[in-house]
Motif scaffolding. Sequence first.
Motif, short mmCIF file in Angstrom:
data_model
loop_
_atom_site.label_atom_id
_atom_site.label_comp_id
_atom_site.label_asym_id
_atom_site.label_seq_id
_atom_site.Cartn_x
_atom_site.Cartn_y
_atom_site.Cartn_z
N LEU A 1 6.39 6.14 5.73
CA LEU A 1 6.85 6.63 4.44
C LEU A 1 6.54 8.11 4.27
O LEU A 1 7.38 8.88 3.82
N LEU A 2 5.34 8.52 4.66
CA LEU A 2 4.98 9.92 4.48
C LEU A 2 5.80 10.81 5.40
O LEU A 2 6.22 11.89 5.01
N ARG A 3 6.07 10.35 6.63
CA ARG A 3 6.88 11.16 7.53
C ARG A 3 8.28 11.35 6.95
O ARG A 3 8.85 12.43 7.00
N GLY B 1 0.83 -1.19 0.00
CA GLY B 1 0.00 0.00 0.00
C GLY B 1 0.87 1.24 0.00
O GLY B 1 2.07 1.18 -0.26
N GLY B 2 0.26 2.38 0.28
CA GLY B 2 1.02 3.61 0.33
C GLY B 2 1.42 4.12 -1.03
O GLY B 2 1.06 3.56 -2.06
N PRO B 3 2.19 5.22 -1.07
CA PRO B 3 2.57 5.82 -2.36
C PRO B 3 3.33 4.87 -3.28
O PRO B 3 3.10 4.87 -4.49
N LEU B 4 4.23 4.04 -2.73
CA LEU B 4 4.99 3.13 -3.58
C LEU B 4 4.08 2.06 -4.15
O LEU B 4 4.22 1.64 -5.31
N GLY B 5 3.17 1.55 -3.32
CA GLY B 5 2.21 0.57 -3.82
C GLY B 5 1.35 1.15 -4.92
O GLY B 5 1.05 0.48 -5.91
N ALA C 1 -0.37 -2.83 9.68
CA ALA C 1 0.91 -2.68 8.99
C ALA C 1 0.79 -1.68 7.85
O ALA C 1 1.65 -0.83 7.65
N ALA C 2 -0.29 -1.79 7.08
CA ALA C 2 -0.47 -0.86 5.96
C ALA C 2 -0.63 0.57 6.47
O ALA C 2 -0.07 1.51 5.91
#
Length: 555
Positions: free
Chosen positions: A207-209, A70-74, A199-200
């Motif tokens: 990651l954002l921090r 997940g997140g921006p990389l996902g 976890a997600a």
Amino acid sequence: MTMTAIGRLAERMAPLPPASSRRVHVERGLKIPMDDGATLVADHWAPRDTGGRSLREVPVVVVRTAYGRGGPLGWLYGPVLAERGLQVLMVSTRGTFGSDGEFLAMRGERADGLATLRWLADQPWSSGRVILAGSSYFGYTQWAIADAAPPEVKAMVPHITSSRLALSLTRPGRVDLETITNFSWNTAPQSHNGSPLPAAQEQRGYLLRSMVGADRRRIANAMNTLPITDVDQAMLGRTSQFFQQIVNHDQSSMYWEDLDRSGTVSDVTVPVSSVTGWYDIFLADQLRDFTALVDAGREPRLTVGPWWHADPRGMGASVTEVVEWASAVATGQEPPHQAPVRLYVMGADEWRDFEAWPPAGYEPQRLYLRGNGTLTTTAGSAEPPSTFTYDPNDPTPSLGGAKLTPAGAGPVDNRKLEERPDVLTFTGAPLTNDLEVIGEVTADIWVRADRPSVDVFVRLCDVDPNGKSLNVCDDLVHLDVSDDTTRATVRLSPTAYRFKKGHRLRVQVSAGAFPRFARNPGGGEPVESATALHRTDIEVFHDEAHPSAVGIPAR
């Protein structure tokens, strides 16, 4: 902000080929069995609109990541590629984000990667056309299997990565503190691997921090901790396996046996297109991987932009290479024409095509450090040494350059740094014509110190007519010294830079760049376990017997 909104913002920051359709399908939580009985978790993304083709005709991009799905990389490697007509299998590596086992960086990636490809070949939607892709750590997961890849693997696009990854951070006597600390910070969610949703959520936060530079105070406080082996506890409140791997095992350790894949690069026959940036932490290694392929008779592609690690522009360029080049190769079509080497020449601010790396036509030149603080093409004769004192209690700070996180990375104004008494500068006369430097930059600096060890940091800068000093390339080496004068040979980062008429070249020499590199404690103890800090008086020589100089390939 929703992840869709974050994704669309990232898309504007990292220009990409237009989407063929926004309609995509995702199947989450696929279970992939490994040879030892462990199970890895994956998501499968696919376009809903395939132009009349079945999914079995659509290439599958395999991305194996330690940072979660997940997140921006996902988003970048999942829906973005599916919206551009490709299937994507995103796999959480062992011990991360729902996958079984313990995360030990680089260890197990070969066996797990090959098992993943065998599982993929049996899926009803598999096309038998596989592309390996990914950045940084999941670039290494490509190299871990590349020399043994089955025929279904048609292309690979390693981005800001290296076939030996962590080994570039394990030079004897030197600790790349900022890089390994931030990496440990960003892989911290592994501790929640039994709970996929938390976890997600945790991953997005970490990651954002790191992307926006938050939590700087906590990280800064942790990096001041002594001994260095306790930094992970100060930062995370627990032991980080990755951090301990790095600080306790240098390049010579048997610990890294079979994890360094650089010796197998020449055996790779899969077509490779490498994408990196001039301020990336793995730049030199990635260029060596490219050269190894060329020397083995392969025909790889290379793109180097004005980017740093995780720069959105570089991320966009790597995804574009997957969409436009790798997908064409995988389907037997003619890929877009490009010269073997495409470089962004900084200073000139233009892209340039070349037939080789390093390109022909750039002749070696020596620029000598002189006792009066100048930089000339002739060596000194009987000049006394320049002197300064390095105090690890007030360490010379790092500024700009190659960093893992984007905050403060790349070229920045160095004038404040150059005002410090622990930074020597040697500056050339204003150029009467443009000077273009493309290739490997080296330095031989003759030093003497009054402590058992010393670090030598060398940086090349471009000084404009108004006095602004921008860092171009640099590096640091650790020396064990005696009372004698010792030569420090420094291989600065490769570069492509045009110094314009009227500008001046400047060389900085100092004894550290903290927290990018850990402080040299000066007592002769191993840097990772030292707790006492000592001031060091340092001499830099530039006489006839000790001609300190920088070597540049120029025209």
